[in-house]
Design a protein around this motif. Structure first.
Motif, PDB file in Angstrom:
ATOM      1  N   GLN A   1     -40.859  81.578 -76.151  1.00 28.52           N
ATOM      2  CA  GLN A   1     -41.003  80.724 -74.969  1.00 28.52           C
ATOM      3  C   GLN A   1     -41.347  81.548 -73.737  1.00 28.52           C
ATOM      4  O   GLN A   1     -42.191  81.153 -72.927  1.00 28.52           O
ATOM      5  CB  GLN A   1     -39.698  79.951 -74.725  1.00 28.52           C
ATOM      6  CG  GLN A   1     -39.775  78.996 -73.542  1.00 28.52           C
ATOM      7  CD  GLN A   1     -38.408  78.435 -73.204  1.00 28.52           C
ATOM      8  OE1 GLN A   1     -37.670  79.001 -72.402  1.00 28.52           O
ATOM      9  NE2 GLN A   1     -38.063  77.314 -73.828  1.00 28.52           N
ATOM     10  N   ARG A   2     -40.714  82.709 -73.611  1.00 28.04           N
ATOM     11  CA  ARG A   2     -40.966  83.560 -72.444  1.00 28.04           C
ATOM     12  C   ARG A   2     -42.404  84.071 -72.426  1.00 28.04           C
ATOM     13  O   ARG A   2     -43.072  84.038 -71.391  1.00 28.04           O
ATOM     14  CB  ARG A   2     -39.991  84.739 -72.460  1.00 28.04           C
ATOM     15  CG  ARG A   2     -40.056  85.612 -71.219  1.00 28.04           C
ATOM     16  CD  ARG A   2     -39.084  86.768 -71.289  1.00 28.04           C
ATOM     17  NE  ARG A   2     -39.492  87.734 -72.297  1.00 28.04           N
ATOM     18  CZ  ARG A   2     -38.793  88.020 -73.373  1.00 28.04           C
ATOM     19  NH1 ARG A   2     -37.644  87.405 -73.611  1.00 28.04           N
ATOM     20  NH2 ARG A   2     -39.227  88.919 -74.243  1.00 28.04           N
TER      21      ARG A   2
ATOM     22  N   HIS B   1     -36.942  82.305 -80.653  1.00 24.81           N
ATOM     23  CA  HIS B   1     -37.566  81.239 -79.863  1.00 24.81           C
ATOM     24  C   HIS B   1     -37.547  81.558 -78.374  1.00 24.81           C
ATOM     25  O   HIS B   1     -38.494  81.231 -77.657  1.00 24.81           O
ATOM     26  CB  HIS B   1     -36.862  79.910 -80.113  1.00 24.81           C
ATOM     27  CG  HIS B   1     -37.532  78.749 -79.425  1.00 24.81           C
ATOM     28  ND1 HIS B   1     -38.666  78.142 -79.922  1.00 24.81           N
ATOM     29  CD2 HIS B   1     -37.242  78.109 -78.255  1.00 24.81           C
ATOM     30  CE1 HIS B   1     -39.040  77.166 -79.110  1.00 24.81           C
ATOM     31  NE2 HIS B   1     -38.187  77.127 -78.090  1.00 24.81           N
ATOM     32  N   GLU B   2     -36.501  82.209 -77.909  1.00 24.14           N
ATOM     33  CA  GLU B   2     -36.403  82.550 -76.489  1.00 24.14           C
ATOM     34  C   GLU B   2     -37.519  83.505 -76.080  1.00 24.14           C
ATOM     35  O   GLU B   2     -38.162  83.329 -75.046  1.00 24.14           O
ATOM     36  CB  GLU B   2     -35.035  83.186 -76.207  1.00 24.14           C
ATOM     37  CG  GLU B   2     -34.792  83.489 -74.744  1.00 24.14           C
ATOM     38  CD  GLU B   2     -34.620  82.237 -73.901  1.00 24.14           C
ATOM     39  OE1 GLU B   2     -34.855  82.315 -72.688  1.00 24.14           O
ATOM     40  OE2 GLU B   2     -34.257  81.182 -74.466  1.00 24.14           O
TER      41      GLU B   2
ATOM     42  N   ARG C   1     -40.726  72.780 -76.344  1.00 27.95           N
ATOM     43  CA  ARG C   1     -39.932  73.735 -75.564  1.00 27.95           C
ATOM     44  C   ARG C   1     -40.448  75.169 -75.701  1.00 27.95           C
ATOM     45  O   ARG C   1     -39.677  76.129 -75.643  1.00 27.95           O
ATOM     46  CB  ARG C   1     -38.451  73.672 -75.977  1.00 27.95           C
ATOM     47  CG  ARG C   1     -37.825  72.286 -75.851  1.00 27.95           C
ATOM     48  CD  ARG C   1     -36.353  72.311 -76.207  1.00 27.95           C
ATOM     49  NE  ARG C   1     -35.598  73.102 -75.250  1.00 27.95           N
ATOM     50  CZ  ARG C   1     -35.143  72.671 -74.068  1.00 27.95           C
ATOM     51  NH1 ARG C   1     -35.394  71.418 -73.690  1.00 27.95           N
ATOM     52  NH2 ARG C   1     -34.466  73.460 -73.284  1.00 27.95           N
ATOM     53  N   MET C   2     -41.752  75.305 -75.853  1.00 23.25           N
ATOM     54  CA  MET C   2     -42.355  76.637 -75.842  1.00 23.25           C
ATOM     55  C   MET C   2     -42.916  76.985 -74.474  1.00 23.25           C
ATOM     56  O   MET C   2     -43.236  78.144 -74.207  1.00 23.25           O
ATOM     57  CB  MET C   2     -43.490  76.721 -76.876  1.00 23.25           C
ATOM     58  CG  MET C   2     -43.025  76.701 -78.305  1.00 23.25           C
ATOM     59  SD  MET C   2     -44.392  77.025 -79.414  1.00 23.25           S
ATOM     60  CE  MET C   2     -43.725  76.379 -80.942  1.00 23.25           C
ATOM     61  N   PHE C   3     -43.058  75.987 -73.615  1.00 28.09           N
ATOM     62  CA  PHE C   3     -43.556  76.204 -72.255  1.00 28.09           C
ATOM     63  C   PHE C   3     -42.567  75.567 -71.286  1.00 28.09           C
ATOM     64  O   PHE C   3     -42.359  74.357 -71.294  1.00 28.09           O
ATOM     65  CB  PHE C   3     -44.947  75.572 -72.090  1.00 28.09           C
ATOM     66  CG  PHE C   3     -45.468  75.635 -70.680  1.00 28.09           C
ATOM     67  CD1 PHE C   3     -45.827  76.848 -70.118  1.00 28.09           C
ATOM     68  CD2 PHE C   3     -45.589  74.480 -69.928  1.00 28.09           C
ATOM     69  CE1 PHE C   3     -46.298  76.905 -68.815  1.00 28.09           C
ATOM     70  CE2 PHE C   3     -46.076  74.525 -68.634  1.00 28.09           C
ATOM     71  CZ  PHE C   3     -46.434  75.737 -68.072  1.00 28.09           C
ATOM     72  N   ARG C   4     -41.937  76.402 -70.481  1.00 23.01           N
ATOM     73  CA  ARG C   4     -40.941  75.934 -69.521  1.00 23.01           C
ATOM     74  C   ARG C   4     -41.091  76.691 -68.212  1.00 23.01           C
ATOM     75  O   ARG C   4     -41.039  77.924 -68.177  1.00 23.01           O
ATOM     76  CB  ARG C   4     -39.525  76.145 -70.059  1.00 23.01           C
ATOM     77  CG  ARG C   4     -39.075  75.099 -71.070  1.00 23.01           C
ATOM     78  CD  ARG C   4     -38.872  73.748 -70.397  1.00 23.01           C
ATOM     79  NE  ARG C   4     -38.351  72.756 -71.309  1.00 23.01           N
ATOM     80  CZ  ARG C   4     -39.080  71.953 -72.070  1.00 23.01           C
ATOM     81  NH1 ARG C   4     -40.399  72.077 -72.029  1.00 23.01           N
ATOM     82  NH2 ARG C   4     -38.532  71.061 -72.858  1.00 23.01           N
TER      83      ARG C   4
ATOM     84  N   THR D   1     -44.895  81.057 -71.721  1.00 25.13           N
ATOM     85  CA  THR D   1     -44.835  80.578 -70.341  1.00 25.13           C
ATOM     86  C   THR D   1     -45.440  81.589 -69.377  1.00 25.13           C
ATOM     87  O   THR D   1     -46.241  81.234 -68.500  1.00 25.13           O
ATOM     88  CB  THR D   1     -43.378  80.293 -69.953  1.00 25.13           C
ATOM     89  OG1 THR D   1     -42.829  79.331 -70.853  1.00 25.13           O
ATOM     90  CG2 THR D   1     -43.302  79.746 -68.536  1.00 25.13           C
TER      91      THR D   1
ATOM     92  N   TYR E   1     -45.008  71.881 -74.221  1.00 23.79           N
ATOM     93  CA  TYR E   1     -43.864  71.517 -73.393  1.00 23.79           C
ATOM     94  C   TYR E   1     -42.851  70.701 -74.204  1.00 23.79           C
ATOM     95  O   TYR E   1     -41.636  70.926 -74.102  1.00 23.79           O
ATOM     96  CB  TYR E   1     -44.338  70.704 -72.182  1.00 23.79           C
ATOM     97  CG  TYR E   1     -43.217  70.323 -71.240  1.00 23.79           C
ATOM     98  CD1 TYR E   1     -42.753  71.212 -70.277  1.00 23.79           C
ATOM     99  CD2 TYR E   1     -42.622  69.058 -71.313  1.00 23.79           C
ATOM    100  CE1 TYR E   1     -41.722  70.866 -69.416  1.00 23.79           C
ATOM    101  CE2 TYR E   1     -41.600  68.705 -70.464  1.00 23.79           C
ATOM    102  CZ  TYR E   1     -41.156  69.610 -69.518  1.00 23.79           C
ATOM    103  OH  TYR E   1     -40.129  69.259 -68.672  1.00 23.79           O
TER     104      TYR E   1
END
Length: 473
Positions: free
Chosen positions: A114-115, A110-111, A243-246, A118, A240
């Motif tokens: 997300q990176r 997931h990290e 928590r995929m876009f931060r 984003t 968002y």
């Protein structure tokens, strides 16, 4: 009776249907079935979106052609075509996100996901700002009245204002286009389709109100393209919330440069492929307007939109397969790719041929009901549009496969050949014969030549190796 026995959910019906299809064995069987379920869900949602989108296309002609007139309607159609023509300004990064997101999803990290999401959206935002500056600068240098052969200075001013309105919306849509592609990589293409359906539902009453009040062209741009841009924000909010876009400090630290380079490298290939698509269709209104006049664009636009249902329907079937191909490629499951490619090409070709013949046969009646005899569309132009619809449907299905297995370089060469043949041929044939149908025949000829030389002549073994349909190159 137990609850599960009384349930008749569409997902349950789909699962029963897909058990009859050829799947893999062992662990891959469950994944194959789940992939087809996701594709079917996407296709179902896309059918709703496509139906509403087609309604907007049809009613936009019926509502606006009588009061705009042939010249102003042709100008509006030319401006509308810029949405496809200028999509190359995202530098291909949005399309590049699909496979990168699919690979990250396969690893269940997931990290990393997300990176990538984003950084991709932030990069596209920067590209959108830069594109806006370039487009505004170009607009300041153009003489629209001379470029589009517009007779009235007042209509020319309206066209300029409409184009500036479009540019503002387009630049906002560049990062939002990346957001849509993220959902394709996640194999959740049904969500962008449903959001698009919401936009079309909002556009229909707005179009009617614009027609009733004889609104100028900038309002028509806002209530069609503008509404689609606005509703796409829903998808960004969804990313968002999941928590995929931060947005946070140090977003480009660590592997930021490597991710950016990967996106730009993959995006660069997609950029050239998009340029080829522009040569195929999107620049046609500009070429026709410059050589034959803006009034001929209206005939071209109506003929193309008459058969647009075929293209939309075929993309509805094959579009969701991109993420599925990418996921299967990451896992090395060639049997799924082979079965899916065969099924996709057979269904696409057969359906496109049937729909094209049916629409062509009904076209005199459809045009009479649709345009109210305000516009004459010659039979030669209708036949050309019918053939192009079939060619495009087959090409789109095969392109989705190539994109999913990351086979971009053959497409790159095919686009170069296509551009080298298409653009000069269009200019030559339009100038020589003076009828708008030759711009479509030029596209068909160039497409067949490029596909035969590249895919069949040069890269056949390499491409088929992805589906175990031939020896590895």
């Amino acid at each position: 009776m137990p609850l599960q026995e009384r349930s008749f959910a569409p997902a349950s019906v789909l699962r029963q249907c897909f058990r009859r299809l050829p799947f893999g064995v062992g662990a891959s069987e469950g994944r194959d079935r789940e992939r087809y379920l996701r594709a079917a869900r996407s296709a179902a949602c896309n059918s709703v979106s496509a139906a509403l989108g087609f309604a907007v296309v049809v009613l936009s002609v019926s509502f606006t052609l009588p009061y705009l007139g042939q010249e102003r309607f042709g100008i509006w159609m030319t401006i509308s075509s810029l949405a496809v023509m200028l999509q190359v300004l995202d530098l291909g990064v949005a399309n590049g996100l699909v496979n990168l997101v699919a690979d990250a999803k396969t690893s269940d990290d997931h990290e990393t996901l997300q990176r990538i999401v984003t950084r991709g959206i932030v990069l596209l935002t920067a590209i959108g700002v830069a594109a806006g500056g370039v487009l505004v600068g170009v607009m300041m240098l153009l003489d629209f009245q001379h470029l589009l052969k517009i007779e009235s200075p007042e209509v020319a001013r309206e066209a300029v204002l409409s184009t500036f309105t479009f540019i503002a919306l387009f630049c906002v849509n560049i990062p939002l286009g990346g957001v849509r592609k993220v959902f394709f990589g996640l194999q959740r293409a049904w969500e962008p389709h449903m959001v698009a359906a919401i936009g079309y539902l909002c556009s229909l009453p707005l179009l009617y109100l614009c027609a009733r009040s004889h609104a100028p062209m900038p309002y028509l741009v806002l209530c069609t393209y503008g509404v689609q841009v606005a509703t796409a924000i829903i998808l960004l909010v969804r990313l968002y919330m999941e928590r995929m876009f931060r947005l946070r400090r140090g977003i480009w630290s660590g592997s930021g440069l490597r991710d950016c380079t990967a996106l730009m490298r993959t995006g660069g290939i997609f950029l050239i492929l998009q340029i080829g698509m522009i040569c195929g269709n999107a620049c046609d209104p500009l070429i026709v307007s410059h050589i034959l006049g803006a009034s001929e664009v209206a005939r071209l636009a109506v003929a193309q939109r008459l058969f647009q249902a075929i293209t939309v329907a075929m993309l509805m079937l094959s579009g969701p397969l991109w993420g599925l191909y990418a996921d299967a490629r990451s896992r090395g499951e060639k049997k799924f790719i082979r079965n899916t490619l065969k099924l996709s090409m057979c269904v696409t070709t057969g359906t496109a041929l049937f729909m094209s013949a049916l629409i062509l046969a009904l076209s005199p009646w459809l045009l009479k009901v649709w345009t109210g005899n305000h516009l004459d569309v010659p039979i030669e132009l209708r036949c050309a549009a019918a053939v192009l619809a079939v060619v495009e449907a087959m090409a789109n299905a095969f392109t989705i496969f190539l994109n999913g297995v990351s086979e971009l370089r053959p497409q790159l060469l095919a686009v170069i050949v296509f551009c080298a043949v298409s653009v000069p041929l269009k200019i030559c044939l339009l100038t020589k014969f003076g009828t708008v149908d030759w711009v479509i025949w030029s596209t068909i000829i160039a497409s067949i030549v490029a596909d035969y030389i590249v895919y069949i002549g040069l890269f056949r073994k390499r491409i088929l190796a992805h589906a175990s349909l031939g020896p590895t190159a």
